[in-house]
Design a protein around this motif. Sequence first.
Motif, PDB file in Angstrom:
ATOM      1  N   ASP A  75       0.841  -1.190   0.000  1.00 33.81           N
ATOM      2  CA  ASP A  75       0.000   0.000   0.000  1.00 33.81           C
ATOM      3  C   ASP A  75       0.883   1.249   0.000  1.00 33.81           C
ATOM      4  O   ASP A  75       1.999   1.221   0.501  1.00 33.81           O
ATOM      5  CB  ASP A  75      -0.889   0.036   1.242  1.00 33.81           C
ATOM      6  CG  ASP A  75      -2.015  -0.980   1.172  1.00 33.81           C
ATOM      7  OD1 ASP A  75      -2.093  -1.686   0.137  1.00 33.81           O
ATOM      8  OD2 ASP A  75      -2.788  -1.065   2.139  1.00 33.81           O
TER       9      ASP A  75
ATOM     10  N   ASP B  97       0.382   3.930   1.688  1.00 40.45           N
ATOM     11  CA  ASP B  97       0.256   4.739   2.909  1.00 40.45           C
ATOM     12  C   ASP B  97       1.169   4.289   4.042  1.00 40.45           C
ATOM     13  O   ASP B  97       0.991   4.695   5.183  1.00 40.45           O
ATOM     14  CB  ASP B  97      -1.204   4.726   3.373  1.00 40.45           C
ATOM     15  CG  ASP B  97      -1.719   3.316   3.603  1.00 40.45           C
ATOM     16  OD1 ASP B  97      -0.894   2.383   3.630  1.00 40.45           O
ATOM     17  OD2 ASP B  97      -2.936   3.137   3.733  1.00 40.45           O
TER      18      ASP B  97
ATOM     19  N   GLN C 287       1.223   1.555   5.541  1.00 38.86           N
ATOM     20  CA  GLN C 287       0.636   0.608   6.505  1.00 38.86           C
ATOM     21  C   GLN C 287       1.281  -0.768   6.345  1.00 38.86           C
ATOM     22  O   GLN C 287       1.120  -1.629   7.204  1.00 38.86           O
ATOM     23  CB  GLN C 287      -0.873   0.520   6.313  1.00 38.86           C
ATOM     24  CG  GLN C 287      -1.604   1.712   6.907  1.00 38.86           C
ATOM     25  CD  GLN C 287      -3.077   1.456   7.045  1.00 38.86           C
ATOM     26  OE1 GLN C 287      -3.801   1.426   6.059  1.00 38.86           O
ATOM     27  NE2 GLN C 287      -3.532   1.272   8.260  1.00 38.86           N
TER      28      GLN C 287
ATOM     29  N   ARG D 227       0.467  -3.760  12.154  1.00 43.14           N
ATOM     30  CA  ARG D 227       0.022  -2.820  11.124  1.00 43.14           C
ATOM     31  C   ARG D 227      -0.168  -1.435  11.721  1.00 43.14           C
ATOM     32  O   ARG D 227      -1.024  -1.236  12.578  1.00 43.14           O
ATOM     33  CB  ARG D 227      -1.295  -3.309  10.509  1.00 43.14           C
ATOM     34  CG  ARG D 227      -1.634  -2.562   9.224  1.00 43.14           C
ATOM     35  CD  ARG D 227      -2.750  -3.251   8.477  1.00 43.14           C
ATOM     36  NE  ARG D 227      -2.765  -2.812   7.100  1.00 43.14           N
ATOM     37  CZ  ARG D 227      -3.801  -2.223   6.508  1.00 43.14           C
ATOM     38  NH1 ARG D 227      -4.907  -1.999   7.188  1.00 43.14           N
ATOM     39  NH2 ARG D 227      -3.735  -1.874   5.254  1.00 43.14           N
TER      40      ARG D 227
ATOM     41  N   ARG E 167      -2.208   4.649   8.876  1.00 43.53           N
ATOM     42  CA  ARG E 167      -1.654   5.198   7.633  1.00 43.53           C
ATOM     43  C   ARG E 167      -0.880   6.482   7.925  1.00 43.53           C
ATOM     44  O   ARG E 167      -1.230   7.227   8.837  1.00 43.53           O
ATOM     45  CB  ARG E 167      -2.712   5.357   6.544  1.00 43.53           C
ATOM     46  CG  ARG E 167      -3.917   6.164   6.879  1.00 43.53           C
ATOM     47  CD  ARG E 167      -4.691   6.686   5.679  1.00 43.53           C
ATOM     48  NE  ARG E 167      -5.012   5.763   4.612  1.00 43.53           N
ATOM     49  CZ  ARG E 167      -4.577   5.903   3.376  1.00 43.53           C
ATOM     50  NH1 ARG E 167      -3.763   6.882   3.071  1.00 43.53           N
ATOM     51  NH2 ARG E 167      -4.948   5.069   2.446  1.00 43.53           N
TER      52      ARG E 167
HETATM   53 MG    MG Z   1      -4.274   1.740   4.140  1.00 40.48          MG
END
Ligand code: MG
Length: 310
Positions: free
Chosen positions: A93, A95, A97, A196, A199
């Motif tokens: 991703d 962002d 993450q 995780r 973001r």
């Molecule tokens: Mg994300």
Amino acid sequence: MAKYSIIVPAYNEEKALQFFYDAVTPLMRSLQEEYEIIFINDGSRDATKEILRGLADLDKRVKVCNFSRNFGQQAALLCGMEMASGDAVIAMDADLQDPPEVALEMIAKWKEGYDVVHGRRKKRKGETVFKRATAYVYYRFMRKITKMEMPADVGDFKLYDRKVVNALLSMGEHDRLLRAQTAWVGFKQTFVEFDRPERVAGETHYTLKKMVKLAEAGVLPNTDYHLTFPIKLGFLLSIASVLCFITFIVLSCIGVNFGGLVAWLFPSIAFLGGIILVCQGFANLHTSMIYKEVQNRPKYIIAEKYNFDE
Ligand code: MG
Ligand code: UDP
């Protein structure tokens, strides 16, 4: 020397892209192997396109595909795989993450001989209880109904070996959930775990509506349970009603009063319903067969070949 392709779907990620590039580049350089970063701009309406243009101008290892409109993350991932030229492809991703250092762990697993390395989330920071609960139910349901080993707590952050990428690209269907397809193709798969984070900038693009669509794309192409269920239900109803008839006949023979003519109505309706369901179910079964033909998936996938050159 191996070559790695990082593929990154990006939809309205103007705030995150520079962070992403600054985090990933030094890590990939540290490997001292070849790599490319392919950004797929999924029809963004913000400055994503211009920012990617700028990165690509400064760094030839940055490659960009701009979609004509928003086609969704799954389509962007597909495009990334089609454009990638690496021996291993890593989907991330934009962002942050998906922590870039975890990608290095994935590469280490790949070097050990694994074909798919899933990133498995340990903690889910910044996610609502609702999102966590639906994800929990979905993955368990999915495994039950499709009989596929789709791992839980795993998103699209993964490393794929070249042969897995080729197998995935050979699957023709339009409704695709890459995670489900990855489970379907097989090969040697393993996991690395990670926390995780939230973001780095911007907001999530997944609304409830998009999540439902994604959930469908995972289930329906991979099962015909919903189509064959009427056959089972129909047979069950028919058998139950026949048993009911037999009981009634026996009862009337020995002269027990059980409600007269009206009582016969119940098994009669159930019997008719059962027959209709069975017929419908068989028609569905045929639909399911046609669907599989239309999907035109490969009937098998070869993992390795030895001494076949020429
Ligand atoms: Mg994300
Ligand atoms: N994304 C995309 N197209 C979309 C929605 C999302 O390419 O229509 C990208 C997005 O830019 C990000 C990744 O897919 O890189 C995951 O999206 P997001 O972070 O919004 O999802 P979440 O992490 O909240 O599940």
